[in-house]
Enzyme design. Structure first.
Site, short mmCIF file in Angstrom:
data_model
loop_
_atom_site.label_atom_id
_atom_site.label_comp_id
_atom_site.label_asym_id
_atom_site.label_seq_id
_atom_site.Cartn_x
_atom_site.Cartn_y
_atom_site.Cartn_z
N ARG A 1 16.38 0.99 99.50
CA ARG A 1 16.88 1.89 100.55
C ARG A 1 18.02 2.74 100.01
NH1 ARG A 1 19.50 -3.07 101.23
NH2 ARG A 1 21.74 -2.84 100.81
N HIS B 1 30.28 -11.55 100.64
CA HIS B 1 29.11 -10.72 100.35
C HIS B 1 29.12 -9.38 101.08
CE1 HIS B 1 27.63 -14.01 98.05
NE2 HIS B 1 27.68 -14.81 99.09
C1 MV4 Z 1 24.42 -14.93 91.33
C2 MV4 Z 1 25.76 -15.25 91.02
C3 MV4 Z 1 26.00 -15.99 89.90
N1 MV4 Z 1 24.97 -16.42 89.13
N2 MV4 Z 1 23.44 -15.36 90.53
C4 MV4 Z 1 25.28 -12.94 95.58
C5 MV4 Z 1 24.51 -11.90 96.30
C6 MV4 Z 1 23.18 -11.86 95.69
N3 MV4 Z 1 22.70 -10.52 95.59
C7 MV4 Z 1 23.35 -12.51 94.36
N4 MV4 Z 1 24.64 -13.10 94.33
C8 MV4 Z 1 25.07 -13.79 93.24
N5 MV4 Z 1 24.10 -14.21 92.40
C9 MV4 Z 1 23.73 -16.10 89.47
N6 MV4 Z 1 22.73 -16.55 88.70
C10 MV4 Z 1 26.76 -14.80 91.86
C11 MV4 Z 1 26.42 -14.08 92.98
C12 MV4 Z 1 27.52 -13.68 93.80
C13 MV4 Z 1 27.82 -12.34 93.96
C14 MV4 Z 1 27.04 -11.34 93.40
C15 MV4 Z 1 27.35 -10.03 93.56
C16 MV4 Z 1 28.47 -9.70 94.33
C17 MV4 Z 1 29.24 -10.66 94.91
C18 MV4 Z 1 28.94 -11.99 94.74
C19 MV4 Z 1 29.72 -12.95 95.34
C20 MV4 Z 1 29.42 -14.26 95.15
C21 MV4 Z 1 28.31 -14.62 94.40
#
Ligand code: MV4
Length: 499
Positions: A294, A237
Site C-alpha cells: 500500500r 510498533h
Molecule cells: C524481528 C525483530 C528481530 N528479529 N524479526 C516487528 C514488526 C514486524 N514487522 C517485525 N518486527 C520485528 N521482527 C527478527 N527476526 C524485531 C522486530 C521488531 C521491530 C521491527 C521493526 C520496527 C520495530 C520493531 C520493534 C520491535 C521488534
C-alpha cells in the site's frame, strides 16, 4: 490504455485529502465517501462529490466493500484509491473492484495475497538471493523439529505469525525451557487474531533498525526503488518519527538494499507503490522481513527527497502507463523528517485524548509540509486512528531538517487535546537521535514522561506577548515631520490595490 476521469477515495482524513489534491492537479474528478461521524470532515468538503456510506464504526462504513462498489457504479467512478489501512491490503476487495470493471489504484489481488502471508512471501522470494534472517522456511508442524532448528540457529529466537504484521502475534523465546509455552501462546494469538494459526521461527535480531525501501512498479514489468526511509523510532510498533534518507546507510548498502527490494517486488509480479521492510543490525547487515502493498503513512519523506509525487505515479500505473522514471534518473536531494502528531498524552502513557481542537494553528514557512485533515473547532472522532497530522520538514542536510522540525513543532499551536508534539520535540533534541545512533529500542531506552519540556501555559504566553508589545512600542523611532513622508508615501500600484 485506460484513462481515469473520476476517482473514488475509499478513505478519510489526511490521506483522503492528500490523494484528492493530486487527483485534482491531474484533472481527475474526486468522490469522497464518509461515515456519519465525518459529515463535516475536510475530505468531504474538498471532494467534487461525497457519499455517506454508513454509521461511524468503520466496519459499517469505510470497510463496506459492497456499498463502496455500488457507489462507484452509481456515480460512474473509473477507479478507487484505497489509501492506507481500511481496505488497502484486502485482496478480496481488490478482486471485487476488478470484477466490477473498476480500476484499483494499487497492486494486483495476487500480489496482496502473497505478501499478506509472511510464509508465502518468503517462498516467493526464495529464488532471488534476498538476505533473510535464519529460521524455518515454512509453518511449524513438528515441535521437536522446531526445537532442533532453534537450538541450531541459537536462542533467543522469535516465533512469528505468518498472517501477522506490525508486530502482532510475535513471541520472543529466550531458551528451550520457554519454547512450548511461548509456542502455545503464539499459535492461539495468531488463530484468534487472524484466523490462521500458522507460525514460523526466526533468529531474534536484537536492537535492530527498521529501514524500508519504497518501490514503484508498472504493469509492464518495470520496477524502480526510491531509496529508504528510516523508521526506527517507534513505540509499541507504532511509528512516531520517520526520515529519509537513513543517517547510517552507505551508498553501497543503500544500493544493495534497493536492488534487493526491487527483486522482492519482481518475485511477486508487483505493480503500484509498495514498501519492502528490512531490519538492519549493528553491523549493517540487512534482512528482508515483509512487504507492505500500500501507500504508507510516511510516504511524504520519500516525496520530499526525490521530488516524485507517489500518488500521481500510482494513478498512472493503474491506467497502464509505463513508468516514465528510470532508476538512474533518481537521486536523493536533501533530507526530510516526519513526525506523527497524535491526539495522545505522552505524559500519561500515550493514552488517546480525543476531544475538540479548540486551537489549531499549523506551522508554516520554507521547508514545512503539514498533511492533515482537521481545522480549528473540529472534534477528533473516537472511532478512528487518533492521528491529527503529519508534520514534515525538508532541508539541505539532516541537521537542517531537524532544526526546522523543532522550529515547526514550537510554532504548532494545538489546544483542547493533548498531543504527541512535546514527545516529538524530545526525540528531535535527543543526542542519540541527533547522532543517528539509535535503534527500535529508542523510546523504551530513553523516554520517560519527566523528559518532556513543559509547554508555556496560557498566562505565561500572554505575559510574554504583553512584554513584547511594550518593548516594540519603546523601540519605535520617534515620529516627526521629516519621517512622515517615508511612511505615508504609497506607490500607485499599492494604492490601487488597497482600493
Ligand atoms: C524481528 C525483530 C528481530 N528479529 N524479526 C516487528 C514488526 C514486524 N514487522 C517485525 N518486527 C520485528 N521482527 C527478527 N527476526 C524485531 C522486530 C521488531 C521491530 C521491527 C521493526 C520496527 C520495530 C520493531 C520493534 C520491535 C521488534
Amino acid at each position: 490504455m485506460a484513462k481515469i476521469n473520476k476517482l473514488l477515495i475509499a478513505n478519510r482524513g489526511e490521506i483522503a485529502l492528500r490523494i484528492m489534491r493530486t487527483a485534482r492537479e491531474m484533472g481527475i474528478q474526486t468522490v469522497a465517501i464518509y461515515s456519519e461521524a465525518d459529515r463535516s470532515a475536510l475530505h468531504v468538503r474538498y471532494a467534487d462529490e461525497a457519499v455517506c456510506v454508513g454509521p461511524p464504526p468503520s466496519t459499517e462504513s469505510y470497510l463496506r466493500a459492497d456499498v463502496i462498489i455500488d457507489v462507484c457504479k452509481r456515480l460512474n467512478v473509473d477507479a478507487i484509491h484505497p489509501g492506507y489501512g481500511f481496505l488497502s491490503e484486502n485482496a478480496n476487495f481488490a478482486r471485487a473492484v476488478r470484477q466490477a470493471g473498476i480500476l484499483f489504484v494499487g497492486p494486483s489481488p495476487e500480489s496482496i495475497e502473497v505478501m499478506g502471508s509472511k510464509l508465502a512471501a518468503k517462498a516467493a522470494v526464495a529464488n532471488y538471493n534476498i538476505p533473510m534472517v535464519p529460521g524455518t522456511p515454512s509453518a511449524i508442524t513438528d515441535r521437536s523439529e522446531a526445537k532442533a532448528i532453534s537450538a541450531e540457529i541459537g536462542y533467543p529466537i522469535l516465533i512469528k505469525a505468518s498472517a501477522g504484521g506490525g508486530g502482532k502475534g510475535m513471541r520472543v523465546v529466550e531458551n528451550e525451557a520457554e519454547f512450548d509455552e511461548q509456542m502455545d501462546r503464539a499459535v492461539s494469538e495468531a488463530q484468534s487474531a487472524f484466523g490462521d494459526g500458522s507460525v514460523f521461527i526466526e533468529k531474534y535480531v536484537t536492537s535492530p533498525r527498521h529501514v524500508e525501501i519504497q518501490v514503484l512498479g508498472d504493469q509492464h514489468g518495470n520496477i524502480i526503488h526510491l531509496f529508504e526511509r528510516e523508521c526506527s523510532v517507534q513505540r509499541r510498533h507504532q511509528k512516531v518519527v520517520e526520515e529519509a534518507p537513513s543517517a547510517i546507510l552507505t551508498p553501497e548498502i543503500r544500493d544493495a538494499m534497493g536492488r534487493a527490494a526491487v527483486d522482492v517486488a519482481r518475485a511477486c509480479g508487483y505493480y503500484g507503490a509498495g514498501t519492502v521492510e528490512f531490519i538492519v543490525n549493528d553491523k549493517l547487515d540487512f534482512y528482508f522481513l515483509e512487504m507492505n502493498t500500500r501507500l504508507q503513512v510516511e510516504h511524504p519523506v520519500t516525496e520530499q527527497i526525490t521530488g516524485v509525487d507517489l500518488v500521481k505515479q500510482m494513478i498512472y500505473i493503474a491506467e497502464g502507463k509505463p513508468l516514465s522514471i528510470k532508476q538512474d534518473d533518481l537521486q536523493i536531494k536533501g533530507h526530510a523528517v516526519e513526525v506523527r502528531v497524535y491526539a495522545e498524552d505522552p505524559a500519561n502513557n500515550f493514552l488517546p485524548d480525543v476531544g475538540t481542537l479548540d486551537t489549531y494553528i499549523r506551522p508554516q514557512g520554507n521547508g514545512v509540509r503539514v498533511d492533515d485533515g482537521f481545522e480549528q473547532g473540529m472534534a477528533i472522532p473516537i472511532y478512528y486512528d487518533p492521528m491529527i497530522a503529519k508534520l514534515i520538514t525538508y532541508g539541505d542536510s539532516r541537521e537542517e531538517a531537524i532544526q526546522k522540525m523543532i522550529r515547526a513543532i514550537d510554532e504548532y499551536q494545538i489546544s483542547g487535546v493533548q498531543t504527541t508534539l512535546p514527545f516529538c520535540r524530545f526525540v528531535m533534541e535527543h543526542n542519540a537521535f541527533r547522532s543517528g545512533q539509535f535503534d527500535t529500542g529508542f523510546v523504551s531506552k530513553y523516554f520517560t514522561p519527566d523528559k518532556l519540556t513543559p509547554e508555556p501555559d496560557a498566562t505565561e504566553a500572554e505575559l510574554a506577548a504583553v512584554l513584547a508589545a511594550y518593548l516594540m512600542e519603546n523601540q519605535k523611532p520617534k515620529t516627526n515631520g521629516t519621517t512622515s513622508q517615508v511612511t505615508t508615501k504609497v506607490s500607485k500600484w499599492k494604492a490601487n490595490r488597497m482600493g
